[in-house]
Design a protein around this motif. Structure first.
Motif, PDB file in Angstrom:
ATOM      1  N   ARG A 117       0.848  -1.354   0.013  1.00  0.00           N
ATOM      2  CA  ARG A 117       0.035   0.146  -0.052  1.00  0.00           C
ATOM      3  C   ARG A 117       1.301   0.902   0.057  1.00  0.00           C
ATOM      4  NH1 ARG A 117      -4.691   1.320   0.628  1.00  0.00           N
ATOM      5  NH2 ARG A 117      -5.800  -1.112   1.237  1.00  0.00           N
ATOM      6  N   ALA A 118       0.729   2.320  -0.926  1.00  0.00           N
ATOM      7  CA  ALA A 118       1.467   3.677  -1.011  1.00  0.00           C
ATOM      8  C   ALA A 118       0.490   4.858  -1.058  1.00  0.00           C
ATOM      9  CB  ALA A 118       2.340   3.326  -2.051  1.00  0.00           C
ATOM     10  N   ASP A 119       1.768   5.634  -0.810  1.00  0.00           N
ATOM     11  CA  ASP A 119       0.899   6.949  -0.322  1.00  0.00           C
ATOM     12  C   ASP A 119       0.628   7.371  -2.500  1.00  0.00           C
ATOM     13  OD1 ASP A 119      -0.024   7.045   1.649  1.00  0.00           O
ATOM     14  OD2 ASP A 119       1.538   7.735   2.266  1.00  0.00           O
ATOM     15  N   GLN A 120       2.188   7.020  -2.698  1.00  0.00           N
ATOM     16  CA  GLN A 120       2.075   8.260  -4.048  1.00  0.00           C
ATOM     17  C   GLN A 120       2.782   6.659  -5.329  1.00  0.00           C
ATOM     18  OE1 GLN A 120       2.942  12.342  -4.240  1.00  0.00           O
ATOM     19  NE2 GLN A 120       4.618  11.265  -2.157  1.00  0.00           N
ATOM     20  N   VAL A 121       2.043   6.297  -6.562  1.00  0.00           N
ATOM     21  CA  VAL A 121       3.355   5.904  -6.822  1.00  0.00           C
ATOM     22  C   VAL A 121       3.803   5.773  -8.096  1.00  0.00           C
ATOM     23  CG1 VAL A 121       2.866   3.933  -8.801  1.00  0.00           C
ATOM     24  CG2 VAL A 121       1.509   3.819  -6.565  1.00  0.00           C
ATOM     25  N   VAL A 122       5.288   5.627  -8.429  1.00  0.00           N
ATOM     26  CA  VAL A 122       6.382   6.324  -9.803  1.00  0.00           C
ATOM     27  C   VAL A 122       6.273   4.431 -10.760  1.00  0.00           C
ATOM     28  CG1 VAL A 122       8.127   7.457 -11.253  1.00  0.00           C
ATOM     29  CG2 VAL A 122       6.912   8.266  -8.424  1.00  0.00           C
ATOM     30  N   VAL A 123       5.388   5.209 -12.121  1.00  0.00           N
ATOM     31  CA  VAL A 123       5.890   4.403 -13.071  1.00  0.00           C
ATOM     32  C   VAL A 123       6.584   4.940 -13.572  1.00  0.00           C
ATOM     33  CG1 VAL A 123       4.610   3.302 -14.953  1.00  0.00           C
ATOM     34  CG2 VAL A 123       3.318   3.489 -12.861  1.00  0.00           C
ATOM     35  N   ALA A 124       7.828   3.900 -13.677  1.00  0.00           N
ATOM     36  CA  ALA A 124       9.166   4.336 -14.718  1.00  0.00           C
ATOM     37  C   ALA A 124      10.032   2.296 -15.107  1.00  0.00           C
ATOM     38  CB  ALA A 124      10.401   4.608 -13.538  1.00  0.00           C
ATOM     39  N   ALA A 125       8.367   2.224 -15.710  1.00  0.00           N
ATOM     40  CA  ALA A 125       8.225   0.438 -16.314  1.00  0.00           C
ATOM     41  C   ALA A 125       7.696   0.196 -17.179  1.00  0.00           C
ATOM     42  CB  ALA A 125       8.222  -0.374 -15.370  1.00  0.00           C
ATOM     43  N   GLY A 126       7.467  -0.370 -17.966  1.00  0.00           N
ATOM     44  CA  GLY A 126       7.237  -1.303 -19.168  1.00  0.00           C
ATOM     45  C   GLY A 126       6.787  -0.329 -20.564  1.00  0.00           C
ATOM     46  N   MET A 127       8.141   0.854 -20.693  1.00  0.00           N
ATOM     47  CA  MET A 127       8.193   1.775 -22.023  1.00  0.00           C
ATOM     48  C   MET A 127       8.035   1.344 -23.163  1.00  0.00           C
ATOM     49  SD  MET A 127       6.933   4.238 -19.882  1.00  0.00           S
ATOM     50  CE  MET A 127       7.430   4.314 -18.221  1.00  0.00           C
ATOM     51  N   HIS A 128       8.841   0.279 -23.400  1.00  0.00           N
ATOM     52  CA  HIS A 128       8.902  -0.504 -24.089  1.00  0.00           C
ATOM     53  C   HIS A 128       9.033  -2.099 -24.554  1.00  0.00           C
ATOM     54  CE1 HIS A 128      10.682   3.284 -26.401  1.00  0.00           C
ATOM     55  NE2 HIS A 128      10.766   3.847 -25.745  1.00  0.00           N
ATOM     56  N   SER A 129       8.018  -2.782 -23.746  1.00  0.00           N
ATOM     57  CA  SER A 129       7.873  -3.437 -23.769  1.00  0.00           C
ATOM     58  C   SER A 129       6.538  -4.247 -24.632  1.00  0.00           C
ATOM     59  CB  SER A 129       7.881  -4.026 -22.581  1.00  0.00           C
ATOM     60  OG  SER A 129       6.472  -3.443 -22.038  1.00  0.00           O
ATOM     61  N   VAL A 311       3.589  14.142 -14.437  1.00  0.00           N
ATOM     62  CA  VAL A 311       2.253  14.061 -13.879  1.00  0.00           C
ATOM     63  C   VAL A 311       0.685  13.881 -14.017  1.00  0.00           C
ATOM     64  CG1 VAL A 311       1.419  15.810 -11.730  1.00  0.00           C
ATOM     65  CG2 VAL A 311       3.674  15.900 -11.977  1.00  0.00           C
ATOM     66  N   ALA A 312       0.541  12.803 -13.384  1.00  0.00           N
ATOM     67  CA  ALA A 312      -0.789  12.429 -13.789  1.00  0.00           C
ATOM     68  C   ALA A 312      -1.616  13.067 -14.189  1.00  0.00           C
ATOM     69  CB  ALA A 312      -1.321  10.782 -13.384  1.00  0.00           C
ATOM     70  N   SER A 313      -3.101  13.403 -14.802  1.00  0.00           N
ATOM     71  CA  SER A 313      -3.621  14.119 -15.252  1.00  0.00           C
ATOM     72  C   SER A 313      -4.824  14.026 -14.109  1.00  0.00           C
ATOM     73  CB  SER A 313      -4.097  14.777 -16.458  1.00  0.00           C
ATOM     74  OG  SER A 313      -2.817  14.990 -17.468  1.00  0.00           O
ATOM     75  N   ASP A 314      -5.362  12.790 -13.888  1.00  0.00           N
ATOM     76  CA  ASP A 314      -6.701  12.574 -13.566  1.00  0.00           C
ATOM     77  C   ASP A 314      -6.532  11.786 -11.974  1.00  0.00           C
ATOM     78  OD1 ASP A 314      -8.113  13.070 -15.558  1.00  0.00           O
ATOM     79  OD2 ASP A 314      -7.118  11.491 -16.817  1.00  0.00           O
ATOM     80  N   VAL A 315      -5.289  10.928 -12.122  1.00  0.00           N
ATOM     81  CA  VAL A 315      -4.922  10.896 -10.444  1.00  0.00           C
ATOM     82  C   VAL A 315      -3.951  10.875  -9.784  1.00  0.00           C
ATOM     83  CG1 VAL A 315      -4.689   8.740  -9.419  1.00  0.00           C
ATOM     84  CG2 VAL A 315      -5.887   8.411 -11.432  1.00  0.00           C
ATOM     85  N   PRO A 316      -4.909  12.531  -8.659  1.00  0.00           N
ATOM     86  CA  PRO A 316      -3.249  13.095  -7.525  1.00  0.00           C
ATOM     87  C   PRO A 316      -2.397  11.739  -6.977  1.00  0.00           C
ATOM     88  CG  PRO A 316      -5.198  13.809  -7.650  1.00  0.00           C
ATOM     89  CD  PRO A 316      -5.662  12.503  -8.450  1.00  0.00           C
ATOM     90  N   GLY A 317      -0.857  11.728  -7.399  1.00  0.00           N
ATOM     91  CA  GLY A 317      -0.265  10.572  -6.468  1.00  0.00           C
ATOM     92  C   GLY A 317       1.073  10.080  -7.417  1.00  0.00           C
ATOM     93  N   LEU A 318       0.233  10.090  -8.520  1.00  0.00           N
ATOM     94  CA  LEU A 318       0.901   8.959  -9.850  1.00  0.00           C
ATOM     95  C   LEU A 318       1.041   9.622 -10.885  1.00  0.00           C
ATOM     96  CD1 LEU A 318       0.542   6.491 -10.539  1.00  0.00           C
ATOM     97  CD2 LEU A 318      -1.193   6.895 -11.721  1.00  0.00           C
ATOM     98  N   TYR A 319       2.313   8.733 -10.757  1.00  0.00           N
ATOM     99  CA  TYR A 319       3.661   9.484 -11.494  1.00  0.00           C
ATOM    100  C   TYR A 319       4.176   8.815 -12.480  1.00  0.00           C
ATOM    101  CZ  TYR A 319       3.109  12.992  -7.786  1.00  0.00           C
ATOM    102  OH  TYR A 319       2.623  13.369  -6.867  1.00  0.00           O
ATOM    103  N   PHE A 320       4.466   8.717 -13.983  1.00  0.00           N
ATOM    104  CA  PHE A 320       5.131   8.662 -14.657  1.00  0.00           C
ATOM    105  C   PHE A 320       6.660   9.408 -15.213  1.00  0.00           C
ATOM    106  CE2 PHE A 320       0.943   7.496 -15.271  1.00  0.00           C
ATOM    107  CZ  PHE A 320       0.672   6.702 -15.758  1.00  0.00           C
ATOM    108  N   LEU A 321       7.440   8.309 -15.614  1.00  0.00           N
ATOM    109  CA  LEU A 321       8.941   9.175 -15.587  1.00  0.00           C
ATOM    110  C   LEU A 321       9.575   7.786 -16.817  1.00  0.00           C
ATOM    111  CD1 LEU A 321      11.125  10.400 -15.540  1.00  0.00           C
ATOM    112  CD2 LEU A 321      12.249   9.192 -12.953  1.00  0.00           C
TER     113      LEU A 321
END
Length: 369
Positions: A117-129, A311-321
């Protein structure tokens, strides 16, 4: 269920850059990666892969890569593994995220090794898979060996006979120059243009800082020139960087027009030529992100996440890198990932402080006398 402030999904260069800045700010976080070792995202690429970047531009913050020239695949993989150890980053390998969702208490990150369980999530995977190839690939004769560039490692995977490489951009020309060592090789596709200098020469070393500055600070989504360059790159791909047409011709690679279909189980070019003797096809036709495990309302009509600079537009606390062209042409490069990570960590820490204040407000007793 383990509780943590931030979960970073992916321990490639993007995830590790984010972890470095989270560590510096003293954040509570963990990095989850489905591979057995840090750096396996590079070890799974073709054997002959060599980066375009000199050590200065192939290094993450806080530790310079130990090569004298542009690193190869294995050097980059080993460097990432060394980086995680050097900075004592909390990376959990062999932990594959299977679902990301959200409830009233925050994000739920489900994995093959237990849930978080997390307050925030950074998605840094799956970009070219997820490999992409045309639908008519299924119409090729079953005797023709087919691989995607994501699967290709070396010429030993190829059957005897002619090899057709479909896609004439950087990966396609790399594979063609590798395959031609042992096989007659055809290269089909539109020429995307090429960098006018040899990037491995002295002139190229002088030229590189100028290009990196343009890619990182000028060709961004904030400038008209940058928006035009990004739109062109999305449509036509980036120009050849190391390989040149002269290199292909000197190696004996036969260049063809695009492949536009199949006739009697054989590939057909845009000029109508049927390639009767092809026994191998390597599709260097690109790949898509795999975010199918994200069970959140964040995707646009094109299937890609809606975001502003990650910075995800619709879900605060979700990020992509690490997204292609996340903010600039350089965003998917190591130097671009560094700048984007610094931008995101500021947002992340501000959001964490907001959550802390909201939690404190809920726990203040109210005098109802």
């Amino acid at each position: 269920m383990d509780r943590v402030g931030t979960v970073v999904v992916g321990a490639g260069q993007a995830g590790l850059a984010m972890a470095y800045y989270l560590r510096r700010r003293g954040e509570d976080f963990v990095v989850l990666d489905g591979n057995d070792r840090v750096g396996d995202c590079w070890r799974e690429r073709y054997d002959s892969l060599r980066l375009f970047s000199l050590p200065r531009y192939a290094s993450l913050p806080g530790l310079r890569i130990g090569t004298k020239d542009c690193p190869n695949r294995d050097e980059m993989a080993d460097y990432l593994e060394q980086y995680a150890v050097h900075h004592e980053l909390p990376v959990r390998t062999g932990v594959r995220v299977t679902r990301l969702s959200q409830d009233a208490d925050g994000f739920v990150v489900e994995t093959n090794a237990g849930d978080w369980r997390a307050d925030q999530v950074v998605v840094a995977a799956g970009m070219h898979s997820t490999p992409w190839w045309p639908s008519f690939a299924d119409e090729l004769d079953p005797s023709i060996r087919q691989l995607h560039s994501l699967e290709y490692r070396n010429p030993e995977q190829l059957a005897d006979g002619t090899v057709l490489i479909v896609g004439a951009a950087n990966s396609g020309t790399d594979v063609a120059l590798d395959a031609v060592k042992t096989h007659r090789t055809l290269l089909a596709g539109r020429h995307p243009g090429q960098v006018p200098v040899d990037i491995d020469s002295t002139v190229g070393h002088v030229f590189t800082p100028v290009v990196m500055f343009l890619f990182k600070y000028v060709l961004t989504r904030r400038t008209p020139m940058g928006r035009k360059a990004i739109a062109n790159a999305l449509k036509n791909g980036l120009p050849l960087t190391r390989n040149k047409l002269d290199h292909l011709d000197a190696a004996g690679i036969e260049r063809l027009s695009r492949i536009e279909g199949v006739r009697d189980g054989k590939p057909v070019t845009a000029d109508g030529d049927v390639l009767d003797d092809v026994m191998n096809v390597v599709w260097c036709t690109g790949s898509d992100p795999d975010h199918s495990w994200i069970d959140l309302p964040i995707f646009g009509d094109d299937g890609r996440p809606r975001h502003e600079r990650g910075v995800a537009s619709d879900v605060p606390g979700l990020y992509f890198l690490g997204l292609d062209f996340q903010y600039a042409i350089a965003s998917a490069s190591i130097q671009g990932v560094d700048r984007d990570a610094r931008f995101l960590v500021k947002h992340l820490t501000q959001h964490a402080a907001h959550l802390d204040r909201r939690s404190a407000d809920r726990t203040i007793p109210v005098d109802r006398r």
